[in-house]
Scaffold this motif. Structure first.
Motif, PDB file in Angstrom:
ATOM      1  N   ASP A 116       3.229  -0.417   3.177  1.00  0.00           N
ATOM      2  CA  ASP A 116       2.253  -0.953   4.120  1.00  0.00           C
ATOM      3  C   ASP A 116       2.927  -1.736   5.226  1.00  0.00           C
ATOM      4  O   ASP A 116       2.640  -1.552   6.405  1.00  0.00           O
ATOM      5  N   LYS A 128      -2.875   9.013   3.253  1.00  0.00           N
ATOM      6  CA  LYS A 128      -1.861   8.619   2.271  1.00  0.00           C
ATOM      7  C   LYS A 128      -2.467   7.669   1.259  1.00  0.00           C
ATOM      8  O   LYS A 128      -2.315   7.811   0.059  1.00  0.00           O
ATOM      9  N   CYS A 163      -4.815   9.182  -1.056  1.00  0.00           N
ATOM     10  CA  CYS A 163      -4.029   9.887  -2.068  1.00  0.00           C
ATOM     11  C   CYS A 163      -3.650   8.947  -3.202  1.00  0.00           C
ATOM     12  O   CYS A 163      -3.850   9.232  -4.375  1.00  0.00           O
ATOM     13  N   VAL A 164      -3.107   7.802  -2.793  1.00  0.00           N
ATOM     14  CA  VAL A 164      -2.655   6.838  -3.792  1.00  0.00           C
ATOM     15  C   VAL A 164      -3.828   6.388  -4.631  1.00  0.00           C
ATOM     16  O   VAL A 164      -3.770   6.333  -5.857  1.00  0.00           O
ATOM     17  N   ILE A 197       3.120  15.216   6.220  1.00  0.00           N
ATOM     18  CA  ILE A 197       3.637  14.271   7.208  1.00  0.00           C
ATOM     19  C   ILE A 197       4.629  14.971   8.134  1.00  0.00           C
ATOM     20  O   ILE A 197       4.568  14.853   9.360  1.00  0.00           O
ATOM     21  N   ARG A 241       2.507  15.552   0.004  1.00  0.00           N
ATOM     22  CA  ARG A 241       2.450  14.379   0.871  1.00  0.00           C
ATOM     23  C   ARG A 241       3.590  14.388   1.891  1.00  0.00           C
ATOM     24  O   ARG A 241       3.390  14.038   3.061  1.00  0.00           O
ATOM     25  N   VAL A 289       7.908   5.479   4.907  1.00  0.00           N
ATOM     26  CA  VAL A 289       6.660   4.973   4.337  1.00  0.00           C
ATOM     27  C   VAL A 289       6.201   5.884   3.209  1.00  0.00           C
ATOM     28  O   VAL A 289       5.836   5.435   2.104  1.00  0.00           O
ATOM     29  N   ASN A 295       4.041  -0.108  -2.854  1.00  0.00           N
ATOM     30  CA  ASN A 295       2.913   0.140  -1.960  1.00  0.00           C
ATOM     31  C   ASN A 295       2.867  -0.877  -0.831  1.00  0.00           C
ATOM     32  O   ASN A 295       2.654  -0.536   0.329  1.00  0.00           O
ATOM     33  N   LEU A 309       5.511   5.071  -0.880  1.00  0.00           N
ATOM     34  CA  LEU A 309       4.256   5.360  -1.564  1.00  0.00           C
ATOM     35  C   LEU A 309       4.480   6.404  -2.661  1.00  0.00           C
ATOM     36  O   LEU A 309       3.924   6.298  -3.752  1.00  0.00           O
TER      37      LEU A 309
END
Lengths: 272, 530
Positions: free
Chosen positions: A264, B2, B5-6, A155, A151, A197, A260, A201
């Motif tokens: 957001d 993302k 994914c979560v 990015i 992840r 971000v 989370n 997450l």
């Protein structure tokens, strides 16, 4: 920067998430200085006691104080979350930046590797590592850390691809700046918001994975409390003592959902 | 991406959670399996006699729905090893000899058994009016076929090495069956409860038939096994009263409870906690199950090799606290590797050998040179929550004598490999399942026994247990087994904790559930009270 903070605290998602996380972190911090009871002190006569003024959140199936165990259990969850994110962030950023900046063969190889790893179920990887290298905290962090690399790498890679031919980068290159300098002093700062971000997450998912592994009896060894472990021990008593299951479940929810929602909120603010 | 994914991770975790809740429930169910002769049971047995005739006359077919916690491992009894499977299939198959609820060996398909003076010849007089479920009559031919197969005399691999003592079998006439032994063995008679199957029938694995009071009807993998009463069963006393028994494969403890509450099950094996929830609306049967929950110690591991250290541990452990904490009081305290369920062989004089006494434990530790204690790792199979909880209580108790316990939960397969097979451990908590033969229970500590994972080595004990195995005089044999129990208690091979109860919940109208010293759900005893 200050303005961004103000905006953040006007974003409902971020505020709710922040409050949730704050409650858990606050409990944990208090736990460093004061615990109502010894987390492993058993009192089998008073097991599965309902929440009352002696045990604020009741006692578990061996008569241990649930509040104390939540306060201490938060340490493990948060420690794992932080270390996993740091591991993933450093490794993922490095790998992703090389792929994104240099492109070509390097990009191809790295991207393929990351795709391969993404295709591999994370929990399975963790289970495998635990089976091979033994069941301890270090291995769990390593396994979850490896899981979180893609992840961050993706990015970073897309960020670097976006900026590698930007005007300010070319200008810097003309002035004779080295690749390393350009990568980490010019491009990286531009993708920091995205990484923040991703961190939030990633943190949430690490907490979740740890809970899952502990729930499967593989993570933290008893009697050390952790949210997942407590949940797994409580499940047999769901009908007899519902509050016992609810408490660790709520703690996990707060921590995971909180991060989370904060993520957001941050990404909303940055898009504007 | 993302988010996706979560979501994926969450979904994955949820599946993980669902999967393991099953495992947990299964373990909970198995853990609490087994037996004290309760008052309920006796009263039930009394009324059985009176009710039975009335029940068989009724026209409406009666059905009992119950649960088991694991899939049958094989429908062929010779291939099956799981006690959960034989617990229901023992209603379908019978052996030459059988056992009653006291654990005594009683005649089954054989009316009687004569053992020669030297213990080398067993002559069985077989019942004459017995038929298999396919109508084929049972004769000595089937017994010859079965024992040739069980002992591997037909050239194939023996079903169990326990039958290695059989030299040959013969059938002088249709209803006489003789077994010749290589050497005398006092425990052989207990082996003749092995299921006898019809000669020349090939479909045991898909459509098993036996001589028992219930016939196999169907097996739907993952869902249910169905049995029906055999109406022409030869033995009136053991004739089934319920027409049809449906056994549902259910592993999740909470699902079992809700199935009971919503009238989808009539009889279920539940945990003690859940039995309390079912409470007044159901009859709860509770009985020790002839299991030995033991805190086993590796007798070759440095501090534990010292008998004083092991005794100190025995003095430091408070078994009542474990029984209260883990089993809610529904367990019988043990003093040796033997449950009082096996009343004939049980040595009842050992309860005073170790009474919880921390001072005494400390002084023993000091004598052994471990006043400052040592580190001890307890490996526990993580799928058995009761054992994990016991280990946590042990940890607290042993810290009083400076033993610094840490717990390592391992998978069941790893436990079997590392601990059970290779004795690569320091301490462990486990339950030994019940056996009918005292030799099977006590041989676990014989130094030459392959699965003696405590690594206890005492030539005196070995000699005694060997002598008991061939002693044909019951009195002497019982004394020898009692002496064996005394030795392993005094030598503190481990801490014998308790025999956890088996808890069954039944609808109020359903009566007659009977406990046996081995896991066996006897359908024939069940009946509905009008």
């Amino acid at each position: 920067m200050k303005e961004n903070w103000k905006k953040l605290f006007k974003t409902p998602n971020f505020v709710v998430g922040f409050v949730m996380v704050f409650i858990i972190v606050f409990l944990m911090m208090v736990g460093f200085f004061y615990l109502p009871y010894d987390v492993n002190a058993m009192d089998v006569v008073n097991k599965l006691a309902k929440p009352d003024n002696v045990h604020l959140l009741g006692t578990d199936h061996l008569g241990r104080d649930i509040l104390s165990r939540i306060m201490q259990g938060a340490r493990i969850s948060i420690l794992i979350g932080i270390l996993v994110v740091i591991f993933g962030l450093i490794t993922g950023t490095l790998v992703g930046s090389v792929a994104g900046y240099f492109g070509g063969k390097a990009d191809e190889i790295i991207s393929k590797l990351i795709d391969t790893q993404m295709a591999f179920p994370g929990v399975l990887l963790a289970l495998m590592m635990i089976a091979v290298f033994g069941n301890n905290l270090g291995n769990i962090i390593l396994a979850l850390g490896i899981m979180s690399i893609p992840r961050f790498a993706r990015i970073t890679r897309s960020g670097f691809m976006k900026y590698r031919d930007a005007e300010f980068v070319r200008a810097s290159r003309v002035r004779g700046a080295g690749d390393f300098y350009i990568m980490f002093f010019h491009i990286l700062p531009n993708i920091v918001p995205d990484l923040i971000v991703t961190c939030s997450l990633g943190f949430a998912s690490a907490v979740m994975s740890e809970a899952g592994l502990s729930y499967l009896g593989l993570g933290i060894q008893p009697p050390t409390p952790s949210f997942g472990k407590m949940l797994s021990e409580a499940q047999n008593y769901i009908l007899q003592a519902p509050w016992y299951v609810m408490i660790p479940a709520i703690a996990i929810t707060f921590l995971v959902m909180g991060f989370n929602m904060m993520g957001d909120g941050i990404s909303k603010v940055m898009q504007h | 991406m993302k988010k996706l994914c979560v979501i994926l991770t969450m979904a994955m975790m949820l599946t993980g959670l669902a999967a393991c809740s099953n495992a947990g429930a299964e373990s909970a169910a198995t853990d609490t399996v087994a037996a004290t002769q309760s008052v309920e049971k006796e009263s039930a047995a009394e009324s059985t006699a009176t009710e039975s005739t009335a029940e068989t006359e009724s026209t409406e077919p009666t059905v009992v729905r119950m649960n088991i916690s694991s899939e049958p491992d094989s429908l062929d009894p010779w291939q099956s090893a799981a006690s959960d499977t034989s617990a229901i299939f023992d209603n379908v198959f019978e052996g030459l000899m059988s056992y009653n609820s006291e654990g005594e060996i009683v005649p089954g398909l054989a009316e009687s058994c004569d053992i020669s003076e030297d213990g080398l010849t067993y002559t069985f007089k077989l019942r004459e009016n017995v038929t298999f479920h396919n109508g084929q009559p049972f004769t000595s031919k089937d017994a010859v076929y079965s024992y040739n197969h069980l002992a591997g005399l037909d050239g194939e691999e023996a079903v169990s090495s326990k039958f290695a003592g059989v030299e040959s079998v013969e059938a002088p006439d249709d209803y006489t069956f003789v077994i010749h032994m290589k050497e005398a063995s006092a425990s052989f008679l207990a082996l003749t409860i092995a299921d006898v199957l019809p000669e020349g029938y090939e479909d045991q694995a898909t459509s098993p038939i036996g001589t028992g009071p219930y016939k196999f009807v169907e097996y739907v993998p993952g869902q249910r096994v169905v049995f029906e009463k055999k109406n022409d069963y030869y033995n009136e006393e053991k004739m089934g009263q319920i027409d049809r028994v449906e056994v549902y494969i259910m592993t999740d403890a909470s699902a079992i409870v809700s199935a009971m509450m919503s009238d989808q099950l009539d009889l279920a094996n539940v945990s003690v906690e859940n039995a309390q929830i079912l409470g007044d609306d159901f009859d709860i049967y509770n009985s020790p199950q002839n299991m030995v929950q033991i805190f086993a110690l590796n007798n070759t591991y440095e501090p534990l090799s010292n008998v004083k250290v092991r005794q100190a541990i025995n003095y430091a452990v408070n078994k009542q606290e474990i029984i209260q904490g883990v089993f809610d009081g529904y367990a019988t305290e043990l003093y040796s590797n033997f449950s009082p369920v096996m009343s004939v062989y049980y040595n009842d004089e050992l309860s005073d050998v170790y009474t919880t006494d921390i001072e005494k434990a400390k002084s023993l530790m000091e004598e052994a040179g471990y006043a400052d204690g040592f580190d001890l790792v307890i490996k526990v199979p993580g799928n058995y929550q009761a054992h994990v909880d016991t280990a946590q209580i042990l940890m607290a108790q042993l810290s009083q004598i400076n033993i610094n316990v840490s717990i390592e939960t391992i998978e069941w397969a790893t436990w079997l490999e590392d601990v059970y097979a290779n004795a690569n451990y320091q301490g462990t908590v486990i339950g030994f399942t019940g056996k009918l033969d005292p030799n099977d229970v006590l041989v676990r500590f014989k130094s030459t026994y392959a699965k003696n994972f405590t690594k206890y080595n005492n030539p005196e004990y070995d000699a005694l247990i060997d002598a008991a195995a061939v002693e044909m005089d019951d009195e002497k044999r019982i004394e020898m087994y009692k002496e064996c129990q005394k030795i392993i208690t005094e030598d503190a091979v481990g801490v014998y904790i308790c025999d956890p109860n088996l808890t069954m919940a039944a609808k109020k109208e359903l009566k007659g559930y009977t406990f046996y010293p081995v896991t066996f759900h006897d359908f024939t005893k069940l009946y509905y009270e009008k």
